[in-house]
Design a protein around this motif. Structure first.
Motif, mmCIF file in Angstrom:
data_model
loop_
_atom_site.group_PDB
_atom_site.id
_atom_site.type_symbol
_atom_site.label_atom_id
_atom_site.label_comp_id
_atom_site.label_asym_id
_atom_site.label_seq_id
_atom_site.Cartn_x
_atom_site.Cartn_y
_atom_site.Cartn_z
ATOM 1 N N GLN A 1 29.128 23.376 -13.216
ATOM 2 C CA GLN A 1 29.200 23.925 -11.855
ATOM 3 C C GLN A 1 29.805 22.904 -10.893
ATOM 4 N N PHE A 2 29.447 21.667 -11.093
ATOM 5 C CA PHE A 2 29.983 20.601 -10.236
ATOM 6 C C PHE A 2 31.513 20.475 -10.402
ATOM 7 N N LEU A 3 31.972 20.455 -11.671
ATOM 8 C CA LEU A 3 33.396 20.330 -11.932
ATOM 9 C C LEU A 3 34.157 21.594 -11.535
ATOM 10 N N TYR A 4 33.464 22.745 -11.562
ATOM 11 C CA TYR A 4 34.099 24.013 -11.230
ATOM 12 C C TYR A 4 34.644 24.004 -9.805
ATOM 13 N N ARG A 5 33.985 23.218 -8.922
ATOM 14 C CA ARG A 5 34.403 23.156 -7.532
ATOM 15 C C ARG A 5 35.483 22.083 -7.276
ATOM 16 N N ALA A 6 35.873 21.385 -8.321
ATOM 17 C CA ALA A 6 36.836 20.282 -8.147
ATOM 18 C C ALA A 6 38.179 20.807 -7.624
ATOM 19 N N PRO A 7 38.839 20.042 -6.721
ATOM 20 C CA PRO A 7 40.125 20.485 -6.151
ATOM 21 C C PRO A 7 41.311 20.178 -7.065
ATOM 22 N N VAL A 8 41.062 19.939 -8.359
ATOM 23 C CA VAL A 8 42.132 19.757 -9.343
ATOM 24 C C VAL A 8 41.847 20.691 -10.506
ATOM 25 N N ALA A 9 42.897 20.959 -11.305
ATOM 26 C CA ALA A 9 42.745 21.842 -12.453
ATOM 27 C C ALA A 9 42.082 21.093 -13.597
ATOM 28 N N LEU A 10 40.932 21.624 -14.075
ATOM 29 C CA LEU A 10 40.200 20.995 -15.170
ATOM 30 C C LEU A 10 40.057 22.005 -16.305
ATOM 31 N N ILE A 11 40.373 21.562 -17.522
ATOM 32 C CA ILE A 11 40.367 22.456 -18.677
ATOM 33 C C ILE A 11 39.679 21.739 -19.824
ATOM 34 N N GLN A 12 38.671 22.398 -20.404
ATOM 35 C CA GLN A 12 38.057 21.879 -21.627
ATOM 36 C C GLN A 12 38.619 22.684 -22.784
ATOM 37 N N LEU A 13 39.096 21.998 -23.843
ATOM 38 C CA LEU A 13 39.743 22.695 -24.947
ATOM 39 C C LEU A 13 39.416 22.010 -26.255
ATOM 40 N N GLN A 14 39.614 22.749 -27.334
ATOM 41 C CA GLN A 14 39.447 22.198 -28.665
ATOM 42 C C GLN A 14 40.715 21.432 -29.055
ATOM 43 N N HIS A 15 40.624 20.687 -30.162
ATOM 44 C CA HIS A 15 41.791 19.922 -30.598
ATOM 45 C C HIS A 15 42.966 20.819 -30.964
ATOM 46 N N SER A 16 42.671 22.066 -31.301
ATOM 47 C CA SER A 16 43.735 23.010 -31.623
ATOM 48 C C SER A 16 44.398 23.591 -30.383
ATOM 49 N N GLY A 17 43.860 23.274 -29.198
ATOM 50 C CA GLY A 17 44.398 23.799 -27.954
ATOM 51 C C GLY A 17 43.656 24.996 -27.418
ATOM 52 N N GLU A 18 42.672 25.551 -28.192
ATOM 53 C CA GLU A 18 41.904 26.706 -27.731
ATOM 54 C C GLU A 18 41.086 26.314 -26.501
ATOM 55 N N ILE A 19 41.242 27.082 -25.426
ATOM 56 C CA ILE A 19 40.572 26.767 -24.166
ATOM 57 C C ILE A 19 39.131 27.262 -24.219
ATOM 58 N N GLU A 20 38.188 26.354 -23.952
ATOM 59 C CA GLU A 20 36.772 26.714 -23.896
ATOM 60 C C GLU A 20 36.308 26.948 -22.471
ATOM 61 N N MET A 21 36.895 26.224 -21.530
ATOM 62 C CA MET A 21 36.506 26.358 -20.118
ATOM 63 C C MET A 21 37.660 25.907 -19.255
ATOM 64 N N LEU A 22 37.886 26.602 -18.163
ATOM 65 C CA LEU A 22 38.846 26.154 -17.163
ATOM 66 C C LEU A 22 38.370 26.602 -15.806
ATOM 67 N N ASN A 23 38.654 25.822 -14.795
ATOM 68 C CA ASN A 23 38.200 26.166 -13.441
ATOM 69 C C ASN A 23 39.268 26.996 -12.733
ATOM 70 N N PRO A 24 38.955 27.550 -11.558
ATOM 71 C CA PRO A 24 39.904 28.434 -10.870
ATOM 72 C C PRO A 24 41.259 27.777 -10.582
ATOM 73 N N MET A 25 41.260 26.462 -10.246
ATOM 74 C CA MET A 25 42.528 25.789 -9.959
ATOM 75 C C MET A 25 43.420 25.769 -11.198
ATOM 76 N N ALA A 26 42.835 25.598 -12.379
ATOM 77 C CA ALA A 26 43.607 25.617 -13.615
ATOM 78 C C ALA A 26 44.208 26.993 -13.857
ATOM 79 N N SER A 27 43.425 28.038 -13.614
ATOM 80 C CA SER A 27 43.947 29.398 -13.769
ATOM 81 C C SER A 27 45.114 29.641 -12.822
ATOM 82 N N GLN A 28 44.984 29.162 -11.601
ATOM 83 C CA GLN A 28 46.048 29.360 -10.603
ATOM 84 C C GLN A 28 47.350 28.685 -11.030
ATOM 85 N N LEU A 29 47.265 27.482 -11.611
ATOM 86 C CA LEU A 29 48.467 26.761 -12.022
ATOM 87 C C LEU A 29 49.083 27.329 -13.295
#
Length: 847
Positions: free
Chosen positions: A274-302
């Motif tokens: 929740q804390f990182l979700y509000r970050a003013p930069v795009a944050l993406i958690q992913l597996q080594h294969s590139g599969e996205i597990e979590m991304l915040n709204p800024m990441a979706s926008q970009l």
């Protein structure tokens, strides 16, 4: 004043070193009068201030800064002390918000030097200001988050793990208040304490993994203990420069029920999300294969504009058209955790069917959290890249007009300034412009004698003296008032552009001042080098004039100054252009003359000076070149030898003369027998001595003509003989062939009697300037005597040149000269006339 024991030369060197230091300073330096008039400024200050001036005029600093510092003039006037700091690091916000290519924010420091002078120090602090603004935004965002979340105790830490701030829950959870905890290490809450060496372990783990979680007993302010969960995570966009900037966030939750401890790790992780979700930069958690597990709204926008079908399931697939190397980059990272890449620029080209609505450039950071997961940080770097490109383009455009060695404007830069100067409207009186062309004479000799490094240092020192003598403000000419800008327009050539002059005489006065200033010796690498300069001046006329033509006319005037002996200023006259055109025509004719065989040789006898006024007619001859022009008739060597050297024909001419002379000499040997000359002298040019295959060419001519090497004497000027190792090697190669060498025009170049033993020559030819005064000047007579004695002690012969009277012949004969040459014995004559002269009966005395 000079320090005790220092002379004017050392003062001059220190002054030039100070000027060079100020010129290369990494901040803008401006010296100005009390009314703001600029007395001196370095290039960086001109670069910083130029965007503030609509017309490019930088005559008055107060006027230039009036839009951004309107009270500066009054502030300086109100400063009462005799000297001191008027203002320190004042921030100047430039108009336009930095939309242009120039700086957005300047820092200004103003010093009062004395009653009449001020010194301003300027620097571009745009990047620092933008960074401070970002930190303020980050701090405001962090404060809002900390005061919004009340379920947990939130603490912000600086780079060293010291407590910066916290939310209201900290008092409820730990019992501490701000006064007691601020500035303390985050281990303050740990029961039993942590050894100093391990205090940074949590921070290092958070940096490596992106977060760290710890459970255990904690200590309240009253000494009681409680079971708690603590999580530390790095803040996005944290500063790296200052130790007291927010860098980490620590979350502490009271878990007084031990049974609930098993679920607290998940709860804390959700809190972090929740804390990182509000970050003013795009944050993406992913597996080594590139599969996205979590991304915040800024990441979706970009990322959404990059996925036309809206599929954001795999980051590598979304970025594949723009960064196809990401899978290999991640697979090649062998560490258990750490930074895979940081600040990787990804250009987003417009694909077919996709409009460029989003960013054009992304900045990607990839962090390997563990063996399964990655964390990606994305930023829109479009504006940053555009600004970098504008800055680079501006610097490249500036560099293309600046000489790399001297940092003066180069020829292109000078022509740009000159075009503006030539096209502007002028007042009816007292508003004149001029162009000065300055040539450093015999600069090639400095390079050849002392090396190119010394030559480069001389160029730098000449440039510094030009800057010190002219204002060198770098302003675009055109505003009222005088402007003086120096430029380097060639290897050993400079120009000074003058505008706003009261009359033509002012330009000549400035030229005389420059000659005096530039003509002082230059101290370089333990050498005191005396240099001479010639200056050509062109006055601008009313109405537009061609800048290239003006510079060309100034160069023509320089050539006229050199023809008059050099070391002087010459004002351009229209007739000089016509003479230059004739010279150009003469060059074209000379090329044809070499091809057509229009050049021929004449010979001047060199006689042996015997006892009782007798002469030896067969001692030798010197070959001289002449040109029979089909239209102009006879053209003397003074008119065309200089042209031949400038246009590269001197090599071919030298070879032709040597071949013709050797052929004539061999014929005389067969025809005249004992009366034939015993030695043939031929001049070698600077260009010929620079040829690597000179010895081979001379050997080929000797073989072709049947000439004996020991009967050939090649003559060089003493300035050539004193040059570097390459020339010395050439001379030694010629001597090894059996050829004799003579030092021509001795007494007019760089050599002296003390260095005569260093030159590999057989004969010294004393210059005619000594011989002319030998019969009337005891001083010149003594010089001739000394030269003869030194040469004889070294096993060298001597020849007196330019003997025209019996009195001169008597003096040089009395001083022991071996041979003589001059009109007293014979003028230069043709090959046939030489045969008659050598075969003549009688006339074997000069008395």
């Amino acid at each position: 004043m000079s320090a005790q024991g220092q002379g004017p030369a050392q003062d001059q060197q220190e002054h030039e070193a100070l000027l060079q230091f100020l010129y290369m300073a990494p901040v803008g330096l401006v010296q100005l009068a009390a009314d703001g008039t600029i007395l001196m400024l370095n290039p960086l200050s001109a670069q910083l201030l130029m965007p503030l001036s609509a017309d490019g005029a930088l005559a008055n600093l107060f006027d230039a800064l009036a839009p951004v510092a309107p009270g500066l003039r009054q502030q300086c006037a109100a400063y009462a002390p005799a000297h001191g700091l008027v203002c320190d690091a004042s921030r100047l916000q430039l108009r336009g918000g930095g939309a242009g290519d120039g700086p957005q924010v300047l820092s200004l420091t103003m010093l009062k030097l004395d009653a009449g002078r001020l010194m301003a120090v300027l620097s571009d602090v745009t990047a620092h200001e933008l960074r401070e603004r970002q930190l303020r935004k980050t701090s405001a965002w962090l404060d809002a988050i900390m005061h919004t979340i009340t379920d947990y105790a939130l603490v912000s830490l600086d780079q060293l793990g010291r407590i910066e701030s916290w939310n209201e829950s900290i008092g409820r959870v730990t019992g501490y208040d701000a006064a007691a905890a601020l500035g303390q290490p985050y281990t303050l809450f740990c029961a039993g304490g942590i050894p100093p060496g391990q205090q940074q372990e949590g921070l290092r783990e958070a940096d490596a993994k992106g977060w760290t979680l710890d459970q255990g007993l904690r200590r309240r302010a009253d000494g009681s203990q409680f079971w708690a969960s603590s999580m530390i995570s790095p803040l996005p966009g944290r500063g790296r420069q200052g130790e007291r900037e927010p860098a980490y966030c620590m979350i502490i939750r009271d878990m007084t029920e031990p049974a609930a401890a098993a679920t607290e790790s998940d709860d804390a992780y959700e809190t972090l999300i929740q804390f990182l979700y509000r970050a003013p930069v795009a944050l993406i958690q992913l597996q080594h294969s590139g599969e996205i597990e979590m991304l915040n709204p800024m990441a979706s926008q970009l990322l959404m504009p990059l996925a036309p079908d809206g599929d954001l399931g795999n980051l590598f697939q979304v970025l594949q058209p723009y960064a196809p190397d990401l899978p290999q980059l991640c697979a090649g990272f062998v560490g258990e955790h750490g930074v895979v890449c940081e600040g990787k620029r990804i250009g987003l080209r417009a694909e077919a069917g996709r409009t460029q609505q989003g960013p054009e450039v992304l900045s990607l950071g990839l962090l390997k959290v563990d063996g399964r997961r990655l964390m990606a940080v994305l930023l829109d770097a479009t504006h940053e890249v555009m600004r970098e490109q504008r800055t680079l383009a501006s610097r490249l455009a500036s560099a293309a007009r600046v000489d790399v060695l001297t940092r003066l404007p180069n020829r292109a830069g000078a022509l740009d300034l000159l075009r503006n100067m030539a096209q502007r409207a002028r007042l009816t009186a007292g508003d004149h412009g001029a162009v000065m062309f300055i040539s450093l004479e015999r600069f090639r000799l400095i390079n050849a004698t002392f090396g190119n490094d010394v030559g480069d240092q001389v160029m730098v020192l000449v440039a510094e003296r030009l800057r010190a003598t002219v204002r060198g403000s770098g302003r675009v000419p055109g505003a009222a008032g005088a402007a003086e800008v120096a430029a380097r327009v060639g290897g050993d050539e400079f120009a000074v552009l003058l505008d706003g002059l009261p009359d033509a005489a002012a330009a000549e006065r400035i030229g005389s001042r420059l000659l005096d200033r530039l003509g002082k010796p230059y101290r370089v690498a333990d050498h005191d080098l005396a240099c001479t300069f010639s200056i050509g001046i062109v006055m601008l006329e009313q109405g537009g004039q061609d800048a290239d033509g003006l510079l060309r006319d100034a160069a023509i005037a320089v050539a006229a100054a050199k023809a008059q002996g050099g070391g002087r200023c010459v004002l351009f006259q229209r007739r000089m252009r016509e003479e230059a055109v004739l010279r150009g025509g003469l060059e074209a004719d000379l090329r044809l003359a070499v091809e057509r065989g229009e050049l021929f040789t004449v010979y001047q006898p060199v006689v042996g000076l015997l006892a009782d006024g007798l002469i030896d007619r067969s001692a030798g001859v010197e070959a001289l070149v002449r040109w029979r022009h089909p239209v102009r008739g006879m053209v003397g060597p003074v008119e065309f030898i200089g042209i031949a050297e400038d246009c590269g024909l001197i090599d071919a001419i030298g070879e032709q003369v040597l071949a013709m002379a050797c052929g004539d000499f061999v014929r005389w040997q067969a025809l005249l027998g004992e009366r034939a000359p015993r030695l043939l002298a031929v001049n070698l040019s600077r260009a010929q001595l620079s040829q690597q295959d000179l010895c081979g060419k001379v050997a080929a001519i000797l073989t072709a003509t049947g000439m004996a090497a020991e009967q050939l004497q090649l003559e060089i000027t003493e300035s050539l003989a004193a040059q570097g190792q390459d020339i010395q090697a050439q001379l030694l190669g010629l001597k090894a062939m059996g050829i004799k060498l003579a030092l021509d025009d001795f007494g007019t170049g760089y050599s002296s009697l003390s260095s005569l033993h260093l030159l590999p020559v057989d004969t010294v030819k004393i210059d005619r300037s000594f011989i002319t005064l030998a019969a009337t000047s005891r001083h010149h007579e003594v010089l001739i005597e000394a030269t003869v004695k030194v040469a004889r002690s070294l096993g060298m012969n001597t020849v007196a040149e330019g003997i025209e009277t019996p009195q001169q012949a008597a003096v040089v004969s009395a001083q022991g000269c071996d041979k003589g040459q001059g009109y007293l014995f014979s003028r230069p004559i043709s090959s046939a006339a030489i045969e008659e002269w050598l075969g003549a009966e009688g006339g074997n005395s000069w008395q």
